[in-house]
Design a protein around this motif. Structure first.
Motif: not given
Length: 601
Positions: A539-557
Motif C-alpha cells: 500500500t505504501l509503495a503504491r500510494r503515489e505513482p513514481r512518474w519518473e519510471d514511465f515513458v510517455y507519448e504526448r499529443k503535442s511536442a
C-alpha cells in the motif's frame, strides 16, 4: 459466425462544448493568435479549451468479479471525462463466486474481512459465508454503486492488441450467446480477471475413456446427485478440502487422491475456524454502527499482522507449525496411521494455507480411502494407480486447480509480445514480468488488478483490490488530463523491481521446494504470485505513482499544450459556482490532505 465489426466512441465531450459556449458568452476570443508577441515569437499555438476540458478517455475493463466491480466503482468517481466499458464472460457479476457452485463452497476467510472496506455488510449470516451469500453481497454492491450500467455480460475476450498507428487497444469481443464478434477500441485496457479463472482437468492418460460422471469442481454440474455413489476426488487444494467432507457425508464411498500433502490450517488469522452462524443477538448488535465497527476493526487488523509467519525460522512460523501439528493429530485420532503421511516436507505458508473445517475428520470415516499412490491412468470404469490397482467409481471430481502461470487466458499483444505465451515458463520471458504488480513494460496503457505480484502476503483481498484500483485511477487521471497519448513503465524500472523481489523472497518459506500459485506451479521457482513485502508495504509503495519510471507519448511536442487557453471550466461556467471550495471552518481542515484534492482545486 457474424463478420467482425468495429465499435466507435461517443461524440466529443460535454466539458469542451460547455467551455466553448462559456467563452463565447463572455465575449472572449474563440481562437488564439498563431504567434505570441514580444519579447519572443513562436510558432506554438494555444489549444482553445480550458485546462480541465479534455476529450473523454475510453477505458475497457475485462472482468466483473470483485476486482472489476471495484474498478467500476472507483474509476468513474476518480477519473474525469471517463468512458467506461466492462466486459464479462458470464451472465452476472461475481467472478469465481458466480462460477463455483460445488457443495460446500464458501470463503476460507471471515465474511467481515471479505467485503468492501467502504460498503460493509453487518448482516452476514455466518462467520465464513457460503458462496451464494458472497455472490449476493457483491451483486448488491454493484447495484448500489451503479456498476451494472457499464457492464456488457456474456462477452468473451478473444484477443487484445495495441495498435501502434492509432495508439489504441483493439479488443476482439465475442458474444457467447449469439456468436457475433466485434472489435472495440479503447485508449486504456485494464484486466481484472483474477488468477483462478481458467480451470483445467488433469492430463492423465485415458481420461477421455472414462464412462462415468467427470467434472472439475469449478465446473460443477448442478444436476449431479452424489447420494449413494462411489466417487473419486482428486486434489487437496482449497476446493478439494471443502468438497470432500460434503460428499463424504452422502456418498457410499470416497476415493480421495492426494498427490502432495499440504498443511491443513485451522484459519488464516489464528482463530479456531468453525462453521457456525452468528447468533440473533450478535446480528442485532451489529446494526449499531459503533458496535459493528468495534467488532470489525480488530478482526481486519488481525489479518494484516500475520506477515512475520512467512519468514524462515521465525518464531511465528515455528508456532504455526506446532499449532497445526497438534490440531491435526487430535483430529485424526480415530485413524492415527494417517498422521505419518499427512504433513508436507516444506514449511507452513510455502503454499497458501488451506483451512478445512471437517476435512481431517472426514479422512477418518470408514467410507473414505485416503490414497497417496500416484495415478497411472483413467480407465472406463475408474482410476488405476501406478501399483496396478484399479478402483471403480461412478463419478470423478477433479479439484486440480487452474492455470497458475498468471499468463492471461487470451492473447494480449504489444511490441510483438503475446503475454498469454510469453509469461508461461516455456515462453520468451518465462515468468510474469511486471512493474509493481500493476503494469507491464512494452505494453502501453495496460494495467491489471489482482494480477502477478499484485497482492501482499497478509492483509485482505478487497482492500488490496481497492488500493490497486485507486493507483491505476491516478494514472488514468494523468492520461486524461495532461495531453498524454500513452504511458508505459520502462524496462529498467521493471527489471529493478524484480531484482528487489528476487533478493526478498529467499528470506521466506515461499522459496522452499513446494508447488503453488505463488511460484507458478514450479517447485522452488521464482515467486511472482505475491507482492515482495507485506500488504501494508504494498500500500505504501503504491500510494503515489513514481512518474519518473514511465515513458510517455504526448499529443503535442509541447508538454504544456494541455494548459489550453489559460482558463478553467469552473471559471467559465455561466452559473454561480464555488471558486473557493478549500475554505472550510478551521476544525474541518486536515493539513495532511489540505490542498491535495484533485477535484476541488
Amino acid at each position: 459466425m457474424a463478420p467482425h465489426t468495429t465499435l466507435t466512441d461517443s461524440p466529443s465531450s460535454q466539458p469542451e462544448l460547455l467551455a466553448k459556449k462559456s467563452v463565447e458568452t463572455l465575449g472572449l476570443p474563440t481562437s488564439a493568435p498563431s504567434k505570441t508577441q514580444e519579447p519572443g515569437a513562436t510558432t506554438f499555438s494555444l489549444e482553445e479549451h480550458p485546462i480541465d476540458a479534455t476529450p473523454p478517455l475510453k477505458v475497457i475493463v475485462i472482468g466483473a468479479g470483485i476486482a472489476g466491480i471495484n474498478a467500476g466503482i472507483l474509476f468513474p468517481i476518480k477519473v474525469p471525462h471517463l468512458s467506461l466499458t466492462i466486459y464479462e464472460k458470464n451472465a452476472e457479476v461475481g467472478g469465481t463466486w458466480f462460477e463455483n457452485i460445488y457443495p460446500g463452497v464458501r470463503c476460507d476467510l471471515p465474511a467481515h474481512v471479505y467485503q468492501s472496506t467502504f460498503s460493509p455488510n453487518p448482516a452476514w449470516s455466518e462467520h465464513y459465508a457460503t458462496g451464494p451469500e458472497i455472490l449476493e453481497y457483491w451483486k448488491s454492491v454493484a447495484r448500489k454503486y451503479e456498476v451494472y450500467k457499464y457492464i456488457r455480460f456474456s462477452r468473451r475476450i478473444k484477443k487484445a492488441e495495441w495498435n501502434v498507428e492509432t495508439k489504441r487497444w483493439e479488443v476482439t469481443v465475442e458474444n457467447v450467446e449469439t456468436g457475433e464478434v466485434v472489435v472495440d477500441e479503447a485508449d486504456v485496457l485494464v484486466t481484472a480477471i483474477g488468477h483462478f479463472n481458467a480451470w483445467k482437468l488433469p492430463e492423465y492418460p485415458g481420461i477421455e475413456e472414462f464412462e462415468g460422471h467427470l467434472r472439475h469442481s469449478s465446473n460443477w454440474d448442478p444436476t449431479f446427485e452424489p447420494e449413494g455413489k462411489r466417487i473419486a476426488i482428486i486434489g487437496n487444494g482449497a476446493s478439494g478440502l471443502q468438497i470432500t467432507p460434503q460428499l463424504q457425508k452422502v456418498a457410499s464411498h470416497i476415493d480421495h487422491y492426494v498427490r502432495n500433502p499440504t498443511w491443513v490450517a485451522t484459519s488464516f488469522g489464528g482463530e479456531e475456524r468453525k462453521l457456525e452462524p452468528f447468533t440473533p443477538d450478535q446480528l442485532s448488535s451489529f446494526q449499531d454502527p459503533a458496535t459493528y465497527h468495534a467488532f470489525r476493526k480488530p478482526l481486519e487488523s488481525q489479518f494484516f499482522r500475520r506477515f512475520s509467519s512467512i519468514f524462515k525460522g521465525s518464531d511465528t512460523n515455528i508456532a504455526l507449525r506446532n499449532s497445526i501439528v497438534e490440531k491435526t493429530v487430535e483430529r485424526l485420532k480415530d485413524k492415527p496411521e494417517l498422521v505419518e503421511g499427512i504433513f508436507p516436507s516444506f514449511s507452513p505458508s510455502c503454499r497458501r494455507l488451506t483451512p478445512g473445517p471437517g476435512y481431517l475428520e472426514a479422512l477418518t470415516k470408514d467410507n473414505l480411502e485416503y490414497i497417496r499412490t500416484p495415478i497411472k491412468r483413467f480407465t472406463k470404469g475408474g482410476i488405476e494407480t501406478v501399483d496396478g490397482v484399479e478402483r471403480k467409481v461412478d463419478a470423478i471430481i477433479c479439484s486440480t486447480g487452474a492455470n497458475v502461470s498468471f499468463a492471461p487466458p487470451f492473447p494480449i499483444v504489444s511490441s510483438g509480445i503475446d503475454l498469454s505465451e510469453a509469461w508461461k515458463p516455456t515462453g520468451s520471458i518465462g515468468f510474469p514480468k511486471t512493474y509493481l504488480g500493476v503494469a507491464a513494460p512494452k505494453f502501453p496503457n495496460f494495467f491489471f488488478i489482482g494480477g502477478p505480484s499484485a497482492t501482499g502476503y497478509a492483509g485482505t483481498i478487497p482492500h488490496s483490490y481497492e488500493t490497486q484500483a485507486v493507483y491505476i485511477a491516478k494514472i488514468l487521471r494523468k492520461i486524461a488530463t495532461q495531453g498524454i497519448v500513452s504511458i508505459t513503465p520502462s524496462d529498467g524500472a521493471a527489471d529493478e523491481f524484480h531484482t528487489y523481489a528476487d533478493a526478498f523472497w529467499p528470506k521466506t518459506v515461499l522459496s522452499e521446494e513446494c508447488s503453488s500459485w505463488y511460484n507458478g506451479g514450479v517447485k522452488g521457482g521464482r515467486v511472482r504470485g505475491l507482492w515482495p513485502g507485506s500488504s501494508t508495504h504494498a500500500t505504501l509503495a503504491r500510494r503515489e505513482p513514481r512518474w519518473e519510471d514511465f515513458v510517455y507519448e504526448r499529443k503535442s511536442a509541447n508538454r504544456f499544450a494541455y494548459f489550453g487557453n489559460g482558463w478553467s471550466s469552473r471559471e467559465l461556467r455561466e452559473e454561480d459556482v464555488d471558486l473557493t471550495p478549500y475554505l472550510r471552518r478551521p476544525e474541518e481542515v486536515d493539513l495532511r490532505s489540505y490542498h491535495e484534492g484533485w477535484w476541488d482545486a
